[in-house]
Design a protein around this motif. Structure first.
Motif, PDB file in Angstrom:
ATOM      1  N   GLN A 163     -31.262  86.635  12.619  1.00 27.80           N
ATOM      2  CA  GLN A 163     -31.640  86.026  11.403  1.00 27.80           C
ATOM      3  C   GLN A 163     -32.562  84.962  11.696  1.00 27.80           C
ATOM      4  O   GLN A 163     -32.122  84.183  12.580  1.00 27.80           O
ATOM      5  N   LEU A 164     -33.890  84.843  11.204  1.00 30.99           N
ATOM      6  CA  LEU A 164     -34.798  84.074  11.169  1.00 30.99           C
ATOM      7  C   LEU A 164     -34.389  82.577  10.351  1.00 30.99           C
ATOM      8  O   LEU A 164     -33.674  82.920   9.219  1.00 30.99           O
ATOM      9  N   VAL A 165     -33.969  81.578  11.202  1.00 32.23           N
ATOM     10  CA  VAL A 165     -33.285  80.313  10.411  1.00 32.23           C
ATOM     11  C   VAL A 165     -34.357  79.382  10.288  1.00 32.23           C
ATOM     12  O   VAL A 165     -34.055  78.475   9.336  1.00 32.23           O
ATOM     13  N   SER A 166     -35.480  79.288  10.896  1.00 33.56           N
ATOM     14  CA  SER A 166     -36.308  78.144  10.460  1.00 33.56           C
ATOM     15  C   SER A 166     -37.796  78.452  10.813  1.00 33.56           C
ATOM     16  O   SER A 166     -38.080  79.374  11.932  1.00 33.56           O
ATOM     17  N   ILE A 167     -38.580  77.736  10.438  1.00 36.52           N
ATOM     18  CA  ILE A 167     -39.908  77.882  10.550  1.00 36.52           C
ATOM     19  C   ILE A 167     -40.791  76.415  11.071  1.00 36.52           C
ATOM     20  O   ILE A 167     -40.522  75.580  10.122  1.00 36.52           O
ATOM     21  N   ALA A 168     -41.312  76.240  11.954  1.00 38.31           N
ATOM     22  CA  ALA A 168     -41.838  74.836  12.305  1.00 38.31           C
ATOM     23  C   ALA A 168     -43.288  75.227  12.302  1.00 38.31           C
ATOM     24  O   ALA A 168     -44.225  75.959  12.800  1.00 38.31           O
ATOM     25  N   VAL A 169     -44.215  74.295  11.591  1.00 38.67           N
ATOM     26  CA  VAL A 169     -45.602  74.263  11.543  1.00 38.67           C
ATOM     27  C   VAL A 169     -46.264  73.175  12.325  1.00 38.67           C
ATOM     28  O   VAL A 169     -45.554  71.804  12.029  1.00 38.67           O
ATOM     29  N   GLN A 173     -56.827  75.075  13.082  1.00 40.37           N
ATOM     30  CA  GLN A 173     -56.037  75.967  13.131  1.00 40.37           C
ATOM     31  C   GLN A 173     -54.633  75.447  13.228  1.00 40.37           C
ATOM     32  O   GLN A 173     -54.271  74.764  14.117  1.00 40.37           O
ATOM     33  N   LEU A 174     -53.836  75.884  12.313  1.00 39.27           N
ATOM     34  CA  LEU A 174     -52.280  75.690  12.196  1.00 39.27           C
ATOM     35  C   LEU A 174     -51.446  76.702  12.987  1.00 39.27           C
ATOM     36  O   LEU A 174     -52.045  77.724  13.094  1.00 39.27           O
ATOM     37  N   LYS A 175     -50.347  76.329  13.328  1.00 37.90           N
ATOM     38  CA  LYS A 175     -49.400  77.309  14.246  1.00 37.90           C
ATOM     39  C   LYS A 175     -48.164  77.205  13.429  1.00 37.90           C
ATOM     40  O   LYS A 175     -47.500  76.145  13.154  1.00 37.90           O
ATOM     41  N   THR A 222     -47.627  82.956  13.285  1.00 35.24           N
ATOM     42  CA  THR A 222     -49.019  82.292  12.664  1.00 35.24           C
ATOM     43  C   THR A 222     -49.618  83.344  11.657  1.00 35.24           C
ATOM     44  O   THR A 222     -50.039  83.080  10.564  1.00 35.24           O
ATOM     45  N   THR A 223     -50.079  84.332  12.310  1.00 33.04           N
ATOM     46  CA  THR A 223     -50.725  85.565  11.484  1.00 33.04           C
ATOM     47  C   THR A 223     -49.666  86.500  10.768  1.00 33.04           C
ATOM     48  O   THR A 223     -50.089  87.272  10.073  1.00 33.04           O
ATOM     49  N   SER A 224     -48.556  86.261  10.869  1.00 34.54           N
ATOM     50  CA  SER A 224     -47.444  86.880   9.946  1.00 34.54           C
ATOM     51  C   SER A 224     -47.079  86.367   8.748  1.00 34.54           C
ATOM     52  O   SER A 224     -46.516  87.095   7.873  1.00 34.54           O
ATOM     53  N   THR A 273     -42.968  73.529   6.855  1.00 34.31           N
ATOM     54  CA  THR A 273     -44.015  72.807   6.437  1.00 34.31           C
ATOM     55  C   THR A 273     -44.570  71.640   7.386  1.00 34.31           C
ATOM     56  O   THR A 273     -44.053  71.397   8.303  1.00 34.31           O
ATOM     57  N   ILE A 274     -45.786  71.147   6.757  1.00 35.65           N
ATOM     58  CA  ILE A 274     -46.414  70.169   7.505  1.00 35.65           C
ATOM     59  C   ILE A 274     -47.303  69.352   6.482  1.00 35.65           C
ATOM     60  O   ILE A 274     -47.823  69.969   5.567  1.00 35.65           O
TER      61      ILE A 274
END
Length: 736
Positions: free
Chosen positions: A559-565, A581-583, A597-599, A640-641
Motif C-alpha cells: 500500500q502506498l502510504v505517503s507522497i513527498a513533494v 520542475q517539482l518531484k 512525478t509523471t504518474s 503537498t508543497i
C-alpha cells in the motif's frame, strides 16, 4: 553503458528536468556528451533488521546529466561496525547485509571519490511474530494479503512482511508469495484450510486461511457514475458478492475494461482509470464470468482558460508551425488540450491558414490564431515574414550507426533575415544509398548494412545533407535498464542498450521490439514505457533479430502510504512568470519508494499565484504570493508543497560551458542558469529558448543539446522571458 544511455535520458529531461553539464562525446556522431558520477544514494526497504537477518541494499548513482543508474554491483560496500552488521562486496551478493548484533552501523557505497551512506539499525533479538489477519476466509481463486509484525526483546514492534519467509501448510488449498512487492499475498487454490506461516530464524508466526467453495454472484463497481476532467484519474473498487453471503474486495483480481479507450483507459488488473477525451465510457470489472459496471464521464467542465504556445510566434512565408494548446482548470492545474480543440481559426486567411493545429504561412503580415474548446477560447498573434530560405543544415554530420539501429536527424533552415527555423517535419528526406541506410519522413534513419550514405533534406529548392557511416558491427547483446518495481498505474521507462561485435554500444530503445511476459501485471509499449496493470512479477524483454535482453519488473501490492513533494529551488521560491520542475516520491508500506512525478495528478490551490501541469509537475509562477501544490496518486493523502512565488526579476542568464570545442559528429549539452535581483538562481535549461547563430556549424534542441552539422564556430544563445522582457546568455561552440 552510461554514455550510451544518454540520448534517451536527454529527451526525457526536456519534459522532466533541466539537463546540465557534459563534455563532448568520444565516439560516433550519434553518441551524447560524456557524463560523470555526481552522487550515490544508498537505499533499502529494511532500514532496521533483527540479528541474523539478511537484506539487500541498493546503490543508485546520479550523473551530471541528472540521469540515474543502479550501481549496486559496481560500487565497493562497507559497514562502519562489523559487530553490528556486515555487507558483501563479492560478485553476485554485492550490497547484501547480514545483521550481527544490536546497534547502528553506517553502510557505505563508494565509487572512486564518490560515496553514499545510510544508517542501519540492528534491533534487539526477535521474540515473536504475529501474522494478521489471524484468521481469514476467502473464496476460491481470490487472494488475501497477510502481514507479519515482529515483537522484539525491548517490546518494540516492526513490520517484517518483506523479511520473513512465508509458507502455506497446504499448497493445494492456497499458495503464498515470497516475491518482493507481493510478499504475504495468498492465493486460494482449492476448498479447505491451511496454516499460513511467517518465519524468521527460529521464530514462527501463524494464521489460519480457509478457502470456501462459494461462487461469485454479482459485482458492484464503485464509485457509481463519477465524472472526472480530461487528464485526471479515478480509482475504482470492485466488490464481489458470493453465494455464501460474504463480500470481498476483488479489485486486484478482477479484469477491468473501458468500453471507449479513446475516452478513458483503465489499468486492466487494478481499476485505475485516466480520462483521455470528453465523453462517456462504461467501466467494467469481470471475475469468473460475472461482471459489474458503471459509467465514467470525462468532461472539461472545470476548464477556465486556454493558451496557445508558442506565444506570438514568427515564421517565414511558405513554412509552417505546429501549435499546442494548454488549458488551465479551476483546481489550478494545466493540461495539454491540443487534441481537444474543436476548431482553429485564422483572422486573416490570406496571411496564414490552419490545418488542424498547424499554421501555414502564406504571405507577409499578421493574423490572430484562435483555438476553441467548447465555449472557452484562446488566441495568439502569428507573424509571417517575407524572409526567404537561404540554406538548410542537417545534423548530426559524420555520424556512425550500426545495422538495424536508428538515429534521428534534424533539418534547420537559415533565412534571408538571419532567422532560423526547425524544418525537420516540413522537408523531404532522402538517402542516396538505401542499401546502407534508409530514412523516413520524420528524419529517422535506420542502418541497413555496412556502407556510407548522404542523408539529405530538401525544401523550397534548397538542399542540405550530412554524411552517415553504417558499420559492419553485429549486435551481440542487449542490456535493459529501468526501475525494478512500480505501482499499479505508474510508469517505468526502460532503455535498451545494444553491445556490438566491434566493442561499441548504442541506444537501441526505438529499434527493438518490446514485450511483457504478463500484460495483466504490466504492459509495455513500443517506446519502452511499461505501465503497471496489477500486482505481480513480469519479465520485460527487448528483442532485435535473434538477440534479446530481459529484466524483471515487480508491480507492488504494498500500500502506498505517503507522497513527498520537493522543489530544487531553495526555500521553494519561484519567481513570477518562470517555471520549475517539482518531484513527487511515493513511499509504500514496505519501505520502498517510487518516483511518481509523471504518474501523479497535480493541482494548485490558487491559479492566480501559480499553476502546475497536471501530468508533469512543472509549476509556473503567476503573481507574488504563497500557494499549495498537491500531487495525488490513488487514494493516499496527497503530497503537498508550499511554493513562494516572488516578484524577483530576472537579471542575467549564464550559459555553461561558456566556451567549448568538439569534433565534428559529436554533441554538446549546454545549461542555462538564471540569476534574479533577490540573489536567487533557477535552472532555466528546459524553459529557455535556444538558438545557434550558425546552423551550418551546429543546431541546438529545446533542451540545450547542440548537435554538430559542420566545421566552424557558432554562438549558442539561451533566452528566457519574464513579464515580456527577454534576457539572454551566450556561449561559444567550436566544431573542428
Amino acid at each position: 553503458m552510461k554514455t550510451a544511455l544518454l540520448s534517451i535520458a536527454l529527451l526525457s529531461c526536456q519534459i522532466l528536468m533541466g539537463c546540465s553539464g557534459g563534455g563532448s562525446s568520444n565516439a560516433g556522431g550519434n553518441q551524447p556528451p560524456a557524463v560523470s558520477l555526481v552522487s550515490l544514494a544508498v537505499t533499502t526497504a529494511a532500514p532496521s533488521l533483527a540479528p541474523g537477518a539478511t537484506f539487500q541494499f541498493i546503490a543508485t548513482g546520479t550523473f551530471s546529466d541528472h540521469s540515474t543508474e543502479d550501481l549496486t554491483a559496481q560500487v565497493t560496500w562497507s559497514s562502519s561496525s562489523t559487530a553490528v552488521a556486515t555487507i558483501s562486496s563479492s560478485a553476485g551478493t554485492q550490497g547484501l547485509v547480514t545483521a550481527v548484533g544490536p546497534g547502528t552501523s553506517t553502510i557505505t557505497a563508494k565509487s572512486n571519490s564518490i560515496t553514499g551512506t545510510t544508517t542501519l539499525t540492528v534491533t534487539n533479538p526477535l521474540v515473536s511474530i504475529a501474522v494478521t489477519p489471524a484468521s481469514r476466509s476467502i473464496a476460491m481463486s481470490t487472494t488475501a494479503q497477510f502481514t507479519a509484525i515482529g515483537t522484539f526483546s525491548d517490546h518494540s514492534t516492526k513490520n517484517l512482511t518483506l523479511q520473513v519467509s512465508w509458507g502455506s501448510s497446504a499448497g493445494a488449498v492456497a499458495t503464498i508469495s515470497n516475491t518482493a512487492g507481493t510478499s504475504g499475498l495468498a492465493k486460494a487454490v482449492g476448498a479447505g484450510s491451511t496454516t499460513i506461516s511467517a518465519t524468521s530464524g527460529n521464530i514462527v508466526g501463524t494464521a489460519t486461511l480457509t478457502v470456501t467453495n462459494a461462487t461469485i454472484t454479482s459485482i458492484v463497481v464503485t464509485p457509481a457514475n463519477p465524472t472526472i476532467d480530461v487528464g485526471t484519474q479515478q480509482q475504482f473498487t470492485a466488490t464481489g458478492n458470493f453465494s455464501d453471503g460474504t463480500a470481498q474486495d476483488i479489485s486486484n483480481i478482477a479484469a477491468w475494461s473501458s468500453s471507449v479507450s479513446n475516452i478513458a483507459v483503465i489499468t486492466t488488473s487494478s481499476g485505475l482509470a485516466t480520462g483521455k477525451n470528453q465523453g462517456t465510457s462504461t467501466i467494467t470489472a469481470t471475475f469468473a464470468s460475472v461482471s459489474g459496471n458503471t459509467t465514467l464521464t470525462v468532461s472539461l467542465a472545470n476548464l477556465v482558460s486556454v493558451a496557445i504556445k508558442p506565444v506570438n510566434p514568427t515564421i517565414a512565408q511558405s513554412t509552417s508551425l505546429s501549435l499546442a494548446v494548454t488549458g488551465t482548470f479551476t483546481d489550478g492545474s494545466t493540461r495539454t488540450l491540443t487534441a481537444q480543440v474543436s476548431s482553429w481559426t485564422s483572422s486573416v486567411p490570406a496571411v496564414a491558414t490552419m490545418s488542424g493545429n498547424r499554421a501555414n504561412g502564406l504571405t507577409p503580415g499578421q493574423t490572430t490564431i484562435t483555438a476553441n474548446i467548447g465555449s472557452v477560447s484562446g488566441s495568439t498573434t502569428l507573424t509571417v515574414t517575407n524572409a526567404t530560405l537561404v540554406s538548410l543544415a542537417v545534423a548530426p554530420s559524420g555520424a556512425s550507426l550500426q545495422p538495424a539501429a536508428k538515429l534521428t536527424f534534424t533539418a534547420v533552415g537559415t533565412f534571408s533575415d538571419a532567422s532560423t527555423q526547425d524544418l525537420s517535419s516540413q522537408v523531404v528526406w532522402a538517402s542516396d544509398n538505401t542499401a546502407a541506410g534508409t530514412v523516413n519522413s520524420l528524419g529517422t534513419v535506420t542502418g541497413v548494412a555496412s556502407g556510407t550514405a548522404n542523408i539529405s533534406a530538401t525544401m523550397l529548392t534548397k538542399t542540405g545533407s550530412a554524411p552517415l557511416t553504417v558499420t559492419s558491427a553485429t549486435l551481440t547483446s542487449i542490456a535493459i535498464t529501468g526501475n525494478p518495481f512500480t505501482a499499479p498505474g505508474a510508469v517505468v521507462h526502460y532503455i535498451a542498450t545494444g553491445s556490438y561485435s566491434d566493442g561499441s554500444t548504442q541506444n537501441i530503445t526505438q529499434a527493438v521490439t518490446w514485450s511483457s511476459s504478463d500484460s495483466t501485471v504490466a504492459s509495455v509499449n513500443s517506446n519502452g514505457f511499461a505501465t503497471g496493470q496489477g500486482t505481480g512479477s513480469v519479465t520485460i524483454t527487448a528483442t532485435q533479430g535473434s538477440v534479446s535482453g530481459t529484466t524483471g519488473l515487480v508491480v507492488t501490492s504494498s500500500q502506498l502510504v505517503s507522497i513527498a513533494v520537493s522543489s530544487p529551488n531553495p526555500g521553494s521560491k519561484l519567481a513570477e512568470q518562470t517555471s520549475v520542475q517539482l518531484k513527487a516520491v511515493g513511499t509504500f508500506a514496505d519501505g520502498t519508494t517510487q518516483n511518481l512525478t509523471t504518474s501523479a495528478t497535480w493541482t494548485s490551490s490558487d491559479a492566480t499565484v501559480a499553476t502546475v501541469s497536471s501530468t508533469t509537475g512543472i509549476a509556473t509562477g503567476v503573481a507574488p504570493g504563497t500557494v499549495t501544490v498537491r500531487a495525488v496518486f490513488g487514494s493516499v493523502p496527497a503530497g503537498t508543497i508550499t511554493l513562494n512565488t516572488t516578484n524577483a526579476s530576472l537579471t542575467s542568464v549564464s550559459v555553461s560551458p561558456s566556451s567549448v570545442g568538439i569534433p565534428l559528429g559529436n554533441n554538446q549539452q549546454f545549461n542555462a542558469i538564471g540569476s534574479f535581483n533577490d540573489g536567487t538562481t533557477q535552472n532555466l535549461s528546459i524553459f529557455a529558448q535556444w538558438s545557434s547563430s550558425n546552423a551550418n556549424v551546429a543546431v541546438v534542441s529545446s533542451s540545450g543539446l547542440a548537435t554538430s552539422s559542420g566545421v566552424g564556430t557558432t554562438t549558442i544563445t539561451a533566452t528566457a522571458s519574464q513579464n515580456n522582457t527577454a534576457v539572454s546568455g551566450t556561449a561559444i561552440l567550436t566544431v573542428h
